[in-house]
Write a protein that holds these residues in place. Structure first.
Motif, PDB file in Angstrom:
ATOM      1  N   PRO A 270       1.956   4.797  -1.775  1.00 37.00           N
ATOM      2  CA  PRO A 270       0.731   6.117  -1.724  1.00 37.00           C
ATOM      3  C   PRO A 270       2.026   5.860  -3.337  1.00 37.00           C
ATOM      4  O   PRO A 270       3.210   5.908  -4.057  1.00 37.00           O
ATOM      5  CB  PRO A 270       1.740   7.466  -1.281  1.00 37.00           C
ATOM      6  CG  PRO A 270       2.167   6.549   0.552  1.00 37.00           C
ATOM      7  CD  PRO A 270       2.776   5.406   0.168  1.00 37.00           C
TER       8      PRO A 270
ATOM      9  N   ASP B  48       0.936  -1.043   0.149  1.00 32.62           N
ATOM     10  CA  ASP B  48       0.026   0.106   0.509  1.00 32.62           C
ATOM     11  C   ASP B  48       1.013   1.162   0.127  1.00 32.62           C
ATOM     12  O   ASP B  48       0.880   2.313   0.664  1.00 32.62           O
ATOM     13  CB  ASP B  48      -0.877  -0.018   1.000  1.00 32.62           C
ATOM     14  CG  ASP B  48      -2.041   1.084   0.898  1.00 32.62           C
ATOM     15  OD1 ASP B  48      -2.730   1.445   0.216  1.00 32.62           O
ATOM     16  OD2 ASP B  48      -3.015   1.367   2.565  1.00 32.62           O
TER      17      ASP B  48
ATOM     18  N   ARG C  59       3.172   7.613   4.451  1.00 26.84           N
ATOM     19  CA  ARG C  59       2.635   8.786   4.546  1.00 26.84           C
ATOM     20  C   ARG C  59       3.262   9.528   5.747  1.00 26.84           C
ATOM     21  O   ARG C  59       4.033  10.985   6.113  1.00 26.84           O
ATOM     22  CB  ARG C  59       1.303   9.059   3.841  1.00 26.84           C
ATOM     23  CG  ARG C  59       0.570   9.263   2.715  1.00 26.84           C
ATOM     24  CD  ARG C  59       0.130  10.170   2.735  1.00 26.84           C
ATOM     25  NE  ARG C  59      -0.053   9.716   0.877  1.00 26.84           N
ATOM     26  CZ  ARG C  59      -0.122   9.877  -0.152  1.00 26.84           C
ATOM     27  NH1 ARG C  59       1.339  11.096  -0.247  1.00 26.84           N
ATOM     28  NH2 ARG C  59      -0.229   9.396  -1.628  1.00 26.84           N
ATOM     29  N   LEU C  60       3.096   8.948   6.870  1.00 28.94           N
ATOM     30  CA  LEU C  60       4.308   9.402   8.095  1.00 28.94           C
ATOM     31  C   LEU C  60       5.126  10.180   8.120  1.00 28.94           C
ATOM     32  O   LEU C  60       5.960  10.297   8.954  1.00 28.94           O
ATOM     33  CB  LEU C  60       3.081   8.500   9.162  1.00 28.94           C
ATOM     34  CG  LEU C  60       2.430   8.187   9.864  1.00 28.94           C
ATOM     35  CD1 LEU C  60       1.527   6.850  10.320  1.00 28.94           C
ATOM     36  CD2 LEU C  60       1.545   9.470   9.827  1.00 28.94           C
TER      37      LEU C  60
ATOM     38  N   ASP D 131       1.309  -3.449   9.203  1.00 29.34           N
ATOM     39  CA  ASP D 131       0.583  -2.497   8.335  1.00 29.34           C
ATOM     40  C   ASP D 131       0.509  -1.251   8.792  1.00 29.34           C
ATOM     41  O   ASP D 131       0.625  -0.732   9.560  1.00 29.34           O
ATOM     42  CB  ASP D 131      -0.461  -2.656   8.146  1.00 29.34           C
ATOM     43  CG  ASP D 131      -1.766  -2.256   6.927  1.00 29.34           C
ATOM     44  OD1 ASP D 131      -1.183  -1.101   6.616  1.00 29.34           O
ATOM     45  OD2 ASP D 131      -2.879  -2.015   6.977  1.00 29.34           O
TER      46      ASP D 131
ATOM     47  N   GLU E 214       2.385   4.074  14.578  1.00 32.39           N
ATOM     48  CA  GLU E 214       2.033   5.341  13.671  1.00 32.39           C
ATOM     49  C   GLU E 214       1.436   6.378  14.558  1.00 32.39           C
ATOM     50  O   GLU E 214       1.622   7.987  14.255  1.00 32.39           O
ATOM     51  CB  GLU E 214       0.330   5.018  12.978  1.00 32.39           C
ATOM     52  CG  GLU E 214       1.188   3.333  12.381  1.00 32.39           C
ATOM     53  CD  GLU E 214      -0.116   3.085  11.138  1.00 32.39           C
ATOM     54  OE1 GLU E 214      -0.947   4.110  11.139  1.00 32.39           O
ATOM     55  OE2 GLU E 214       0.766   2.487  10.571  1.00 32.39           O
TER      56      GLU E 214
ATOM     57  N   LYS F  23       3.226   9.806  14.047  1.00 33.14           N
ATOM     58  CA  LYS F  23       1.643  11.132  13.324  1.00 33.14           C
ATOM     59  C   LYS F  23       2.716  12.410  14.320  1.00 33.14           C
ATOM     60  O   LYS F  23       2.248  13.682  14.119  1.00 33.14           O
ATOM     61  CB  LYS F  23       0.771  10.762  13.565  1.00 33.14           C
ATOM     62  CG  LYS F  23      -0.113  12.085  13.272  1.00 33.14           C
ATOM     63  CD  LYS F  23      -1.583  11.883  13.218  1.00 33.14           C
ATOM     64  CE  LYS F  23      -2.395  12.283  12.614  1.00 33.14           C
ATOM     65  NZ  LYS F  23      -1.967  14.034  13.139  1.00 33.14           N
TER      66      LYS F  23
ATOM     67  N   ASN G   8       0.812   3.255   7.736  1.00 34.31           N
ATOM     68  CA  ASN G   8       1.032   4.066   7.018  1.00 34.31           C
ATOM     69  C   ASN G   8       1.669   4.694   6.434  1.00 34.31           C
ATOM     70  O   ASN G   8       2.664   6.177   7.414  1.00 34.31           O
ATOM     71  CB  ASN G   8      -0.164   4.942   7.751  1.00 34.31           C
ATOM     72  CG  ASN G   8      -0.249   6.577   6.905  1.00 34.31           C
ATOM     73  OD1 ASN G   8       0.083   6.920   5.816  1.00 34.31           O
ATOM     74  ND2 ASN G   8      -0.884   7.368   7.553  1.00 34.31           N
TER      75      ASN G   8
END
Length: 352
Positions: free
Chosen positions: A57, A55, A177-178, A173, A145, A149, A175
């Protein structure tokens, strides 16, 4: 497989790897020229499947290099103007800081305790890159995460975040984009032989590389990106590992399902070790524990390793300051359920 490795890297490879190696030999994959059309198709296909399964981006870049340690060097040479800040609570995060200190003019070292969350309030707003080891393999800690963030919210808009995800990428899993830079070697959660690493780069990281325009080194990020735009590598690559990555990721059900599998297995292990008085979690706070590397205190680590090895299981030494009183056990995707049952049975027999 005669010996089952629960070592936290290099660890157990996927069972299908031997089949894929044979296919690579028969199809001539191991002999193809890395500037050929065949290789460029393999390179493009492998990046495409990684983007899908992890996943990634759509505006992030995926490139291949030789090792996570090389990524430390690339970040220092190609993304750091003057200084970087390194948050670390274990041996590998500290090594990253020490290695970078040899290459750049200033390193801000920010240690923190393994039973404390990463101190986001300590961000040095003058640093070019904020460096985080997400899963500290030496002690089994994890930066969540939520913390990443918070770190992103605390930085200024010009700062990059680089994450060593060697023991988490491919198993957890995340993110992506962090952070602006993610990197990992393939011998852990990707279940492959050692000898290659993956870098995932945000548009901001690519722009920083273009602004700094470092082309003094064979592994300058600009060279890597320029070659990647042609589906090529900047040097003769580990073609076999790229092929094995492609084949194993094609079989993957996706990172969300892999994460769920490891989460359920960690619940099992958590209850298992709670029931055995012989073992104690090194990381007291469950929220700070890694999902993929378990570090456990015990009275006689050498005895535990010997009993395991006599039954054809390999478990990890303690590392760094925890070498003498801990063991480490991998919870990587390639390990099979029946192998977990076998190791559990052995530990229960001798250390209940």
């Amino acid at each position: 497989m005669r010996v089952i490795s629960f070592y936290p890297g290099p660890s157990r490879v996927y069972s299908k790897v031997t089949e894929y190696i044979y296919e690579a030999y028969m199809d001539g994959i191991m002999s193809i020229n890395h500037r050929s059309q065949d290789f460029m198709k393999l390179y493009a296909d492998t990046r495409s499947v990684l983007v899908e399964k992890l996943d990634v981006p759509e505006d992030y870049q995926v490139v291949f290099v030789s090792a996570a340690t090389e990524c430390w060097e690339i970040i220092a040479q190609s993304l750091t103007r003057e200084s970087s800040q390194h948050f670390h609570n274990g041996a590998f995060g500290k090594k990253w800081a020490e290695y970078t200190d040899k290459l750049t003019s200033q390193v801000v070292s920010t240690p923190f305790d393994l039973n404390e969350a990463l101190p986001v309030t300590a961000v040095d707003l003058t640093a070019d890159v904020l460096c985080v080891t997400q899963c500290e393999t030496s002690n089994g800690t994890y930066v969540s995460e939520a913390t990443l963030k918070q770190l992103g919210d605390a930085r200024n808009t010009d700062q990059l975040i680089a994450v060593d995800a060697t023991s988490s990428l491919g198993g957890v899993d995340i993110n992506l984009r962090l952070a602006d830079v993610w990197f990992a070697s393939v011998q852990k959660c990707f279940g492959l032989p050692a000898g290659m690493a993956i870098m995932i780069l945000s548009p901001d990281a690519v722009r920083r590389a273009e602004v700094l325009a470092d082309k003094k080194h064979y592994n300058s990020l600009l060279w890597i990106l320029e070659n990647a735009s042609k589906n090529q590598s900047h040097h003769t690559p580990n073609v076999l590992d790229i092929y094995l990555l492609y084949r194993t990721q094609l079989k993957s059900k996706g990172i969300a399902k892999t994460d769920h599998k490891l989460t359920e297995r960690l619940k099992y292990w958590d209850q298992f070790f709670e029931d055995l008085d012989y073992f104690e979690w090194l990381v007291e706070n469950p929220a700070l524990r890694s999902k993929t590397v378990m570090a456990l205190k015990c009275p006689e680590p050498e005895k535990v390793k010997k009993k395991a090895r006599n039954a054809d299981f390999v478990i990890g030494n303690g590392y760094g300051p925890w070498r003498e009183d801990t063991i480490r056990i991998a919870n990587f995707p390639a390990i099979k359920g029946k192998e977990i049952e076998g190791l559990s049975k052995l530990l229960r027999k001798y250390f209940n």
